[in-house]
Write a protein that holds these residues in place. Sequence first.
Motif, PDB file in Angstrom:
ATOM      1  N   UNK A 180      21.037 -84.499   0.786  1.00  0.00           N
ATOM      2  CA  UNK A 180      22.134 -85.234   1.417  1.00  0.00           C
ATOM      3  C   UNK A 180      23.298 -85.395   0.440  1.00  0.00           C
ATOM      4  N   UNK A 181      22.999 -85.711  -0.804  1.00  0.00           N
ATOM      5  CA  UNK A 181      24.057 -85.846  -1.814  1.00  0.00           C
ATOM      6  C   UNK A 181      24.808 -84.526  -1.987  1.00  0.00           C
ATOM      7  N   UNK A 182      24.073 -83.425  -2.022  1.00  0.00           N
ATOM      8  CA  UNK A 182      24.706 -82.111  -2.176  1.00  0.00           C
ATOM      9  C   UNK A 182      25.589 -81.782  -0.977  1.00  0.00           C
ATOM     10  N   UNK A 183      25.112 -82.070   0.214  1.00  0.00           N
ATOM     11  CA  UNK A 183      25.904 -81.790   1.412  1.00  0.00           C
ATOM     12  C   UNK A 183      27.158 -82.659   1.447  1.00  0.00           C
ATOM     13  N   UNK A 184      27.029 -83.918   1.076  1.00  0.00           N
ATOM     14  CA  UNK A 184      28.204 -84.793   1.051  1.00  0.00           C
ATOM     15  C   UNK A 184      29.204 -84.359  -0.020  1.00  0.00           C
ATOM     16  N   UNK A 185      28.732 -83.787  -1.117  1.00  0.00           N
ATOM     17  CA  UNK A 185      29.639 -83.245  -2.150  1.00  0.00           C
ATOM     18  C   UNK A 185      30.441 -82.075  -1.604  1.00  0.00           C
ATOM     19  N   UNK A 186      29.850 -81.334  -0.665  1.00  0.00           N
ATOM     20  CA  UNK A 186      30.479 -80.123  -0.106  1.00  0.00           C
ATOM     21  C   UNK A 186      31.061 -80.343   1.286  1.00  0.00           C
ATOM     22  N   UNK A 187      31.331 -81.595   1.635  1.00  0.00           N
ATOM     23  CA  UNK A 187      31.819 -81.926   2.988  1.00  0.00           C
ATOM     24  C   UNK A 187      33.079 -81.172   3.379  1.00  0.00           C
ATOM     25  N   UNK A 188      34.029 -81.092   2.477  1.00  0.00           N
ATOM     26  CA  UNK A 188      35.305 -80.434   2.823  1.00  0.00           C
ATOM     27  C   UNK A 188      35.084 -78.950   3.101  1.00  0.00           C
ATOM     28  N   UNK A 189      34.281 -78.304   2.294  1.00  0.00           N
ATOM     29  CA  UNK A 189      33.964 -76.892   2.526  1.00  0.00           C
ATOM     30  C   UNK A 189      33.269 -76.716   3.879  1.00  0.00           C
ATOM     31  N   UNK A 190      32.295 -77.571   4.146  1.00  0.00           N
ATOM     32  CA  UNK A 190      31.537 -77.487   5.399  1.00  0.00           C
ATOM     33  C   UNK A 190      32.457 -77.710   6.593  1.00  0.00           C
ATOM     34  N   UNK A 191      33.313 -78.698   6.493  1.00  0.00           N
ATOM     35  CA  UNK A 191      34.259 -78.980   7.592  1.00  0.00           C
ATOM     36  C   UNK A 191      35.136 -77.753   7.863  1.00  0.00           C
ATOM     37  N   UNK A 192      35.628 -77.121   6.803  1.00  0.00           N
ATOM     38  CA  UNK A 192      36.465 -75.929   6.966  1.00  0.00           C
ATOM     39  C   UNK A 192      35.722 -74.754   7.584  1.00  0.00           C
ATOM     40  N   UNK A 193      34.429 -74.648   7.314  1.00  0.00           N
ATOM     41  CA  UNK A 193      33.635 -73.535   7.868  1.00  0.00           C
ATOM     42  C   UNK A 193      33.262 -73.745   9.328  1.00  0.00           C
ATOM     43  N   UNK A 194      33.037 -75.001   9.748  1.00  0.00           N
ATOM     44  CA  UNK A 194      32.622 -75.221  11.139  1.00  0.00           C
ATOM     45  C   UNK A 194      33.802 -75.460  12.082  1.00  0.00           C
ATOM     46  N   UNK A 195      34.963 -75.836  11.538  1.00  0.00           N
ATOM     47  CA  UNK A 195      36.124 -76.167  12.374  1.00  0.00           C
ATOM     48  C   UNK A 195      36.486 -75.068  13.375  1.00  0.00           C
ATOM     49  N   UNK A 196      36.548 -73.793  12.969  1.00  0.00           N
ATOM     50  CA  UNK A 196      36.938 -72.760  13.943  1.00  0.00           C
ATOM     51  C   UNK A 196      35.956 -72.617  15.117  1.00  0.00           C
ATOM     52  N   UNK A 197      34.711 -72.949  14.907  1.00  0.00           N
ATOM     53  CA  UNK A 197      33.710 -72.817  15.968  1.00  0.00           C
ATOM     54  C   UNK A 197      33.773 -73.947  16.988  1.00  0.00           C
ATOM     55  N   UNK A 198      34.406 -75.063  16.634  1.00  0.00           N
ATOM     56  CA  UNK A 198      34.381 -76.247  17.483  1.00  0.00           C
ATOM     57  C   UNK A 198      35.451 -76.251  18.561  1.00  0.00           C
ATOM     58  N   UNK A 199      36.547 -75.564  18.332  1.00  0.00           N
ATOM     59  CA  UNK A 199      37.634 -75.501  19.314  1.00  0.00           C
ATOM     60  C   UNK A 199      38.109 -76.899  19.725  1.00  0.00           C
ATOM     61  N   UNK A 200      38.346 -77.747  18.724  1.00  0.00           N
ATOM     62  CA  UNK A 200      38.848 -79.094  18.952  1.00  0.00           C
ATOM     63  C   UNK A 200      40.234 -79.225  18.340  1.00  0.00           C
ATOM     64  N   UNK A 201      40.997 -80.205  18.826  1.00  0.00           N
ATOM     65  CA  UNK A 201      42.324 -80.434  18.273  1.00  0.00           C
ATOM     66  C   UNK A 201      42.236 -80.797  16.788  1.00  0.00           C
ATOM     67  N   UNK A 202      41.271 -81.652  16.444  1.00  0.00           N
ATOM     68  CA  UNK A 202      41.045 -82.045  15.060  1.00  0.00           C
ATOM     69  C   UNK A 202      39.579 -81.811  14.719  1.00  0.00           C
ATOM     70  N   UNK A 203      39.344 -81.228  13.569  1.00  0.00           N
ATOM     71  CA  UNK A 203      37.962 -81.050  13.118  1.00  0.00           C
ATOM     72  C   UNK A 203      37.462 -82.393  12.594  1.00  0.00           C
ATOM     73  N   UNK A 204      36.285 -82.818  13.015  1.00  0.00           N
ATOM     74  CA  UNK A 204      35.785 -84.113  12.550  1.00  0.00           C
ATOM     75  C   UNK A 204      35.362 -84.055  11.083  1.00  0.00           C
ATOM     76  N   UNK A 205      35.508 -85.193  10.422  1.00  0.00           N
ATOM     77  CA  UNK A 205      34.970 -85.343   9.078  1.00  0.00           C
ATOM     78  C   UNK A 205      33.461 -85.503   9.251  1.00  0.00           C
TER      79      UNK A 205
END
Length: 134
Positions: free
Chosen positions: A74-99
Amino acid sequence: MSKDTKQKGPSQRMLRVGELVRHALAALFARGEVEDEALRDIVVTVPEVRMTPDLKLANAYIMPLGGQHAERVVEALNRNRKFIRGRIAPQLNLKFAPDVRFFVDTTFDEASRIDELLRSERVQRDLGDDEDQD
């Protein structure tokens, strides 16, 4: 807003977006795109994602396969939150990608604890008393 019109649980939209985020995270983890020493050779499952009503925050509950080193993962994933958000954002098709925030999923532990309680001698004795009265 009156008491009767308040929502008791998540809306259909929150549930639908939560499932989209869950699937996107699971696919990302399956591909092994998050590079962190704590995640090396670890399979991460995503049983649930809960969205806030404004859909700007996703609380992702995760569990490493086998349940070992969950806090470290969990600590590792939270450290990489911004990277993860950027990778999943295109798949979500939302106005704003959630944090995305990651938490250890404790539902399996709770289910095991409840199972253990139900199998306890005290509960079995109480259940046996009910059956004798029939």
